[in-house]
Design an enzyme around this catalytic site. Structure first.
Site, mmCIF file in Angstrom:
data_model
loop_
_atom_site.group_PDB
_atom_site.id
_atom_site.type_symbol
_atom_site.label_atom_id
_atom_site.label_comp_id
_atom_site.label_asym_id
_atom_site.label_seq_id
_atom_site.Cartn_x
_atom_site.Cartn_y
_atom_site.Cartn_z
ATOM 1 N N CYS A 1 9.343 4.273 3.838
ATOM 2 C CA CYS A 1 9.622 2.985 3.183
ATOM 3 C C CYS A 1 10.823 3.007 2.236
ATOM 4 C CB CYS A 1 8.384 2.514 2.425
ATOM 5 S SG CYS A 1 7.033 2.083 3.526
ATOM 6 N N LEU B 1 0.819 -1.219 0.000
ATOM 7 C CA LEU B 1 0.000 0.000 0.000
ATOM 8 C C LEU B 1 0.848 1.261 0.000
ATOM 9 C CD1 LEU B 1 -0.117 1.558 2.993
ATOM 10 C CD2 LEU B 1 -1.564 -0.367 3.545
ATOM 11 N N GLY C 1 11.241 10.140 -0.416
ATOM 12 C CA GLY C 1 11.418 10.064 1.030
ATOM 13 C C GLY C 1 10.361 9.145 1.596
HETATM 14 C C1 UDX Z 1 5.986 3.161 -1.235
HETATM 15 C C2 UDX Z 1 5.562 2.162 -2.323
HETATM 16 O O1 UDX Z 1 5.019 2.882 -3.429
HETATM 17 C C3 UDX Z 1 4.524 1.199 -1.755
HETATM 18 O O2 UDX Z 1 4.180 0.239 -2.741
HETATM 19 C C4 UDX Z 1 5.128 0.496 -0.541
HETATM 20 O O3 UDX Z 1 4.186 -0.363 0.036
HETATM 21 C C5 UDX Z 1 5.581 1.523 0.491
HETATM 22 O O4 UDX Z 1 6.498 2.450 -0.114
HETATM 23 P P1 UDX Z 1 4.886 5.343 -0.153
HETATM 24 O O5 UDX Z 1 6.108 5.431 0.702
HETATM 25 O O6 UDX Z 1 3.542 5.545 0.447
HETATM 26 O O7 UDX Z 1 4.838 3.929 -0.887
HETATM 27 O O8 UDX Z 1 5.063 6.475 -1.277
HETATM 28 P P2 UDX Z 1 5.254 6.540 -2.855
HETATM 29 O O9 UDX Z 1 3.993 6.987 -3.473
HETATM 30 O O10 UDX Z 1 5.905 5.340 -3.392
HETATM 31 O O11 UDX Z 1 6.285 7.767 -2.931
HETATM 32 C C6 UDX Z 1 7.590 7.664 -2.351
HETATM 33 C C7 UDX Z 1 8.378 8.925 -2.569
HETATM 34 O O12 UDX Z 1 8.763 9.051 -3.921
HETATM 35 C C8 UDX Z 1 7.639 10.225 -2.209
HETATM 36 O O13 UDX Z 1 8.542 11.069 -1.499
HETATM 37 C C9 UDX Z 1 7.292 10.806 -3.563
HETATM 38 O O14 UDX Z 1 7.168 12.198 -3.544
HETATM 39 C C10 UDX Z 1 8.486 10.358 -4.397
HETATM 40 N N1 UDX Z 1 8.229 10.276 -5.848
HETATM 41 C C11 UDX Z 1 7.300 9.426 -6.326
HETATM 42 C C12 UDX Z 1 8.973 11.054 -6.720
HETATM 43 O O15 UDX Z 1 9.845 11.838 -6.311
HETATM 44 N N2 UDX Z 1 8.736 10.941 -8.063
HETATM 45 C C13 UDX Z 1 7.801 10.112 -8.578
HETATM 46 O O16 UDX Z 1 7.663 10.068 -9.801
HETATM 47 C C14 UDX Z 1 7.060 9.327 -7.682
#
Ligand code: UDX
Length: 436
Positions: free
Chosen positions: A264, A150, A261
């Site tokens: 996870c 998730l 960040g």
């Molecule tokens: C992530 C995984 O997506 C999820 O499947 C797992 O279970 C837990 O870790 P989450 O930490 O909720 O989920 O956030 P996510 O939407 O993956 O974004 C992570 C980071 O990447 C955020 O800081 C977001 O801003 C950044 N991001 C995301 C980018 O910088 N560029 C992008 O194109 C996508």
């Protein structure tokens, strides 16, 4: 089914409420009495869209209860372990103390035939160690590993309608029984056609870390391209659109900016490297060191771009940071690039004001030295530079004309390449994006 959910944080609280929504009798257990008190009266202890309604509906149905006592897990047929696995202080490896404590606390309350299901993200090899150490207390109790994918901000939908289920189970009849129990738990989602993959423990554990490593790599890839674009005078947003149209590549997770960040991706890639080292396979993951380095470089690059935007010095400059959460629709500030940049700017002599629709309280606890302001207009007042660091819709949709009347200088750094560049420029703003 009677289900217990151990650990009621971002993962467990949503899982417990969702399982009750699916018709199961659920008890959510956590060691934090404050969290349990809040959840028991339908208050989500963190911001997650859709969770308060789901929680209330599940409590109203009488199928959801919360408790601080592990003894209340007794009598459940399936026990989900949803506790955190943060990064160990001063090391790359994951800290498994909460997982071990959950298993140790649960073991005396297991009955014959119970299925314990790990959902926490753990280093490969953990499930078989836990099975050896804790599963002997009840005859024929079985351990399964069922990683969770998730995303915060979409947690309710991702839990009720996941892309896939992964079941890590032991070999033979025990594995079949564990898979059957999980099929019963997830019957509603499975009937929608959600695929389910059954495998051994190690593969199931690796699926989760591999997925997060791939996502982190994809983001760092595009951020590396952003560095190239900056050096060559190209535009990384157009580049991402163009390569993303190849459906082998895909446009998702190709947004360049200040980097990833959260609770996870950063700690999971580090724990993965640490575990690979223990297994003598560290070479296979040396690329993740670079993924991490590219990501951390985005933060220092943003500080440098801000310095340039402020005319070469940050000393005494008023800077407004839009966003503290690690991403929109979350109040989570764990390893938030926005907050780490804000703190770095302050450290280098700027006078930083941070605003965020949901994350101010969490952010203040971490960085009390920063100045926080809930009202966006007040936060913008007198700014020499405005930084969009978390792309909340209310920031992305700001009216540049109105915003321009309250700031001291119309300098904007679009840390997520989310603003309409020409609109801001037409309103007299000096616009700087990331890699464009
Ligand atoms: C992530 C995984 O997506 C999820 O499947 C797992 O279970 C837990 O870790 P989450 O930490 O909720 O989920 O956030 P996510 O939407 O993956 O974004 C992570 C980071 O990447 C955020 O800081 C977001 O801003 C950044 N991001 C995301 C980018 O910088 N560029 C992008 O194109 C996508």
């Amino acid at each position: 089914m009677r289900i217990s959910v151990i650990g009621c944080g971002y993962l467990g609280a949503v899982h417990a409420a969702s399982m009750a929504k699916l018709g199961h009798e659920v008890v959510g257990i956590d060691v934090d009495p404050k969290k349990i008190d809040e959840l028991s009266v339908g208050h989500a202890p963190f911001f997650e869209p859709g969770l308060p309604d789901l929680l209330q509906a599940s409590l109203d149905s009488g199928r959801l209860k919360f408790s601080t006592s592990m003894a209340d897990a007794a009598g459940s047929a399936v026990h989900f372990i949803c506790v955190g696995t943060p990064q160990r202080k001063g090391e790359y490896a994951a800290d498994l103390r909460y997982v071990d404590a959950a298993f140790a606390g649960l073991a005396p309350h297991l009955s014959a035939g119970d299925v314990v299901v790990g959902k926490s993200t753990v280093p490969v090899g953990t499930a078989s160690r836990l099975a050896d150490e804790y599963m002997e207390t009840a005859p024929e109790a079985i351990l399964a590993w069922n990683p969770e994918f998730l995303r915060e901000g979409h947690a309710v939908k991702d839990t009720l309608h996941p892309d896939r289920f992964v079941y890590g189970v032991p070999e033979g009849a025990a594995g079949e029984r564990a898979a059957k129990a999980l099929d019963e738990v997830y019957a509603a989602s499975l009937s929608e056609g959600t695929p389910r993959l059954v495998m051994d423990y190690s593969t199931a554990e690796l699926v989760k870390t591999a997925a997060n490593s791939f996502l982190a790599t994809k983001i760092s890839f595009i951020n590396a391209m952003a560095e190239l674009c900056e050096a060559a005078g190209a535009d990384v947003t157009l580049l991402a659109d163009a390569i993303g149209m190849d459906d082998r590549i895909g446009r998702k997770f190709l947004n360049a900016g200040i980097g990833f960040g959260g609770g996870c991706l950063p700690k999971d890639i580090r724990a993965f490297m640490a575990r690979a080292g223990e297994l003598g396979a560290d070479q296979a993951l040396t690329f993740l060191r670079e993924v991490d380095a590219i990501n951390m470089r985005r933060r220092s690059r943003t500080v440098e771009l801000t310095r340039v935007l402020c005319g070469g010095s940050l000393i005494g400059k008023r800077i407004t940071v839009l966003g503290a959460a690690f991403k929109p629709n979350s109040d989570d500030v764990r390893d938030s690039p926005a907050l780490s940049i804000a703190a770095q700017l302050q450290l280098q002599g700027a006078d930083v004001t941070v605003t965020d629709p949901e994350a101010i309280d969490n952010a203040r606890r971490r960085f009390p030295e920063l100045h926080f302001e809930r009202n966006v207009e007040a936060a913008l007042s007198g700014a020499h530079a405005v930084l969009l660091l978390t792309e909340w819709p209310e920031f992305v949709n700001l009216d540049p004309k109105a915003a321009g009347t309250t700031v001291a200088d119309r300098n904007v750094l679009d840390g997520r390449n989310a603003l309409e560049k020409t609109r801001w420029q037409e309103s007299g703003w000096n616009y700087k994006g990331m890699g464009r």
